[in-house]
Structure formats: C-alpha cells, structure tokens
Design a protein around this motif. Structure first.
Motif, PDB file in Angstrom:
ATOM      1  N   ALA A 285       0.837  -1.147   0.104  1.00 30.58           N
ATOM      2  CA  ALA A 285      -0.086   0.046  -0.058  1.00 30.58           C
ATOM      3  C   ALA A 285       0.799   1.139  -0.087  1.00 30.58           C
ATOM      4  CB  ALA A 285      -0.866  -0.083   1.277  1.00 30.58           C
ATOM      5  N   GLU A 286       1.733   1.081   0.844  1.00 30.25           N
ATOM      6  CA  GLU A 286       2.754   2.432   0.894  1.00 30.25           C
ATOM      7  C   GLU A 286       3.388   2.776  -0.557  1.00 30.25           C
ATOM      8  OE1 GLU A 286       6.279   2.979   3.712  1.00 30.25           O
ATOM      9  OE2 GLU A 286       4.405   2.401   4.861  1.00 30.25           O
ATOM     10  N   ARG A 287       3.876   1.618  -1.173  1.00 33.74           N
ATOM     11  CA  ARG A 287       4.442   1.893  -2.441  1.00 33.74           C
ATOM     12  C   ARG A 287       3.585   2.160  -3.643  1.00 33.74           C
ATOM     13  NH1 ARG A 287       7.088  -2.681  -4.011  1.00 33.74           N
ATOM     14  NH2 ARG A 287       6.399  -4.049  -2.218  1.00 33.74           N
ATOM     15  N   ALA A 288       2.376   1.631  -3.189  1.00 32.07           N
ATOM     16  CA  ALA A 288       1.284   2.188  -4.464  1.00 32.07           C
ATOM     17  C   ALA A 288       0.714   3.279  -4.323  1.00 32.07           C
ATOM     18  CB  ALA A 288       0.175   0.831  -4.612  1.00 32.07           C
ATOM     19  N   ARG A 289       0.773   3.887  -3.001  1.00 26.76           N
ATOM     20  CA  ARG A 289       0.015   5.023  -2.830  1.00 26.76           C
ATOM     21  C   ARG A 289       0.723   6.350  -3.541  1.00 26.76           C
ATOM     22  NH1 ARG A 289       0.489   5.016   2.717  1.00 26.76           N
ATOM     23  NH2 ARG A 289      -1.309   3.763   2.768  1.00 26.76           N
TER      24      ARG A 289
END
Ligand code: 13P
Ligand code: SF4
Length: 299
Positions: A285-289
């Motif tokens: 999620a952190e990298r996709a945000r």
C-alpha cells in the motif's frame, strides 16, 4: 423488504457511504451516494468523512480506495468482482520487462493490482491517460496493462510507448463491424466509444472518452441520438440523465459480468455483516500510494 430503505438505514447507522462505478446495475446506481468513473471515484474516496466505504465496482477500485484511506474500512459486497485485464500482468512479468528496458518509466492504468501499482512511477485512468503520459516529458514509457488505451495515448501524443499486451475482454467485443451496422441502422447518431476499445473501432468514432467523458459528450452535444461503444451499464445513466435523447449500444455483447455481481441484496448484507473487507498489505500500500497520488496531482 424494501431493500433500498433498509440499506439507507444501515448506512446511516454505520456512517457509511456507497460509491458505485458507472457500469454497475441500474438499481445499484440509483441508490449510490456517488456514481462516477474510476478517476472521479478515486477523488471521492479521499474527500469522504464516512467511516465505511462500500465500493460497488471491481476489486482494483476498492483496493485503490483502501490505499488512499488507510484509516477507513472498505467493503465490497461481492469479493469475487475482479477485472480480467488487471490479471493480465504479474509483478514477476513486469519486473522482467523493466529489466529489459533500463531507465524506463512505468505508467500504470488503474485497472491493475496494488502490487503492480507499487512497481510503477505513476498511475492513470482512462480520463487522464493522455495528460499523465504528457506530464512525463521525453521519458521512455512502458504503458501497462491496457495495450489499446496505450495505443490511443500514442495516437493523441504522436509518441511511441512500450505497450503491454493486456486488454479489456468486454471492450474488445465492440468490433468495427458493429459500429458500421449501428451507423447503418441509425444514420443520424453520433458514435462515442471508450479508449479501451480496439484502435480499429476507435478510428470509426466521432468521440472517444472515459465513461464520464462519454456522459459529458452526450449531455453537451446537439445531437439527439448516440451509438455507445462501452460497457452496457453506462446506458442506464445516459438514458436517465438525458430523457429526450436516444442511446443505442454498439453491440449487446459489451457486458462486464464482474460489474454486474454487485446487487442490492449483497449491498444490504455487506453493510449488515461488514463484509467483505478489502485490505492491502502495508508495504505494498505504501509503495502503491505514491504513483496514485502523483496521478491525482497531475490532473
Ligand atoms: P473509466 O471509469 O475510467 O471510464 O473506466 C472504465 C473501466 O473499464 C473501469 O473498469
Ligand atoms: Fe475490467 Fe473491462 Fe470490466 Fe472494466 S469493463 S472492469 S476493464 S473487464
């Protein structure tokens, strides 16, 4: 049981909001708090004060909502509503292609999994793909996973992109022959199609746009009749919002079965039992945000 009333009362009790994509069933569209295309829905989820977001659409949309709203609960009434195009690329395949193209920037259509978004430089939707690619300047671009949307961007910008061979099975069913036959049957009608269609189909249209783009075109056009080259669910909203105009599907075959999995009954049970919660592992999620937020900054 009056399902619409029961859903409204559960929604109030839970401080929930119901978001629906323009392709969902008509009665689902009618009870949604917000109806829109992928870009509008992504923007809406960041603005809501609700605690619970019930997402009526397909899995990648609910994932995007979860990524953009870490503190909120995102529910899908049917957990099996996926997008076949999103499954046409895996992280392993993307890593291998990136290794073949050192320095390439990856532009990812939101119709993709969170794991693919996490490996991307920026995301786009069908409404902003041209502007997003334009924002990348002279960079060499790998566009995934929709080859037809990527091809459409190429024609708009006169720029060559590396295209992933994915596609939407629903939009691929709209053939040039269907457009020709519909034009023969309705010679005064304007033809508007979605950029997920094949290039040969797009070449025959008067207008190309995302679902919100098609809605705007039909609303603002002086024409009275339109041939619609996209998923059939959009016809409900087009007819409802433009009662004096006539709309004909380019083909009756452009149905997305996944978009039709969400029903009023399932929305009721979803709010009642708080199912099915969509979560994304925090590291992904952190990298996709970042690529999603970059997209929202561009347009
Ligand atoms: P838009 O919502 O961007 O028009 O995309 C259509 C689509 O296929 C969503 O799954
Ligand atoms: Fe996926 Fe096509 Fe269905 Fe959209 S219409 S969810 S791109 S299969």
């Amino acid at each position: 049981m009056d399902l619409a009333r029961e859903i409204a009362s559960l929604k109030a009790r839970r401080n929930a909001v119901i978001l629906a994509h323009n392709y969902t069933l008509g009665d689902v569209q009618d009870i949604a708090d917000f109806l829109g295309d992928s870009l509008e829905l992504a923007r809406k989820v960041t603005a809501t004060t609700a605690d619970i977001i019930v997402f009526c659409g397909v899995h990648f949309m609910a994932e995007t909502a979860a990524i953009l709203n870490p503190g909120k609960t995102v529910l899908m009434p049917d957990a099996f509503a996926g997008c076949p195009m999103a499954n046409m690329i895996t992280p392993k395949e993307l890593a291998a292609r990136k290794a073949e193209l050192p320095g390439v920037k990856v532009v990812t259509y939101v119709n993709s999994t969170a794991a693919i978004k996490a490996m991307s430089d920026i995301c786009c939707t069908s409404a902003n793909a041209v502007k997003v690619v334009q924002s990348m300047g002279n960079a060499e671009i790998l566009f995934v996973p929709d080859q037809y949307l990527g091809h459409y961007v190429q024609t708009q910008l006169g720029k060559k992109l590396h295209l992933w061979p994915g596609f939407c099975p629903t939009h691929r069913r709209i053939r040039p022959r269907d457009i020709q036959e519909a034009r023969n049957a309705h010679p005064a009608a304007k033809v508007t199609v979605h950029p997920e269609c094949m290039p040969e189909t797009i070449a025959m249209a008067d207008h190309v746009g995302s679902t919100s783009g098609i809605l705007r075109y039909c609303r603002e056009s002086d024409a009275d009749e339109f041939i619609i080259g996209t998923e059939l669910g959009l016809l409900h909203r087009l007819k409802k919002e433009n009662p004096s105009k006539r709309f004909y599907p380019a083909t009756e075959l452009s149905d997305c079965p996944n978009m039709k999995l969400t029903t009023l009954e399932k929305i009721f049970w979803s709010l009642s039992d708080m199912e099915y919660e969509i979560t994304v592992p925090e590291d992904i999620a952190e990298r996709a945000r970042a690529p999603i937020e970059r997209m929202l900054e561009v347009v």
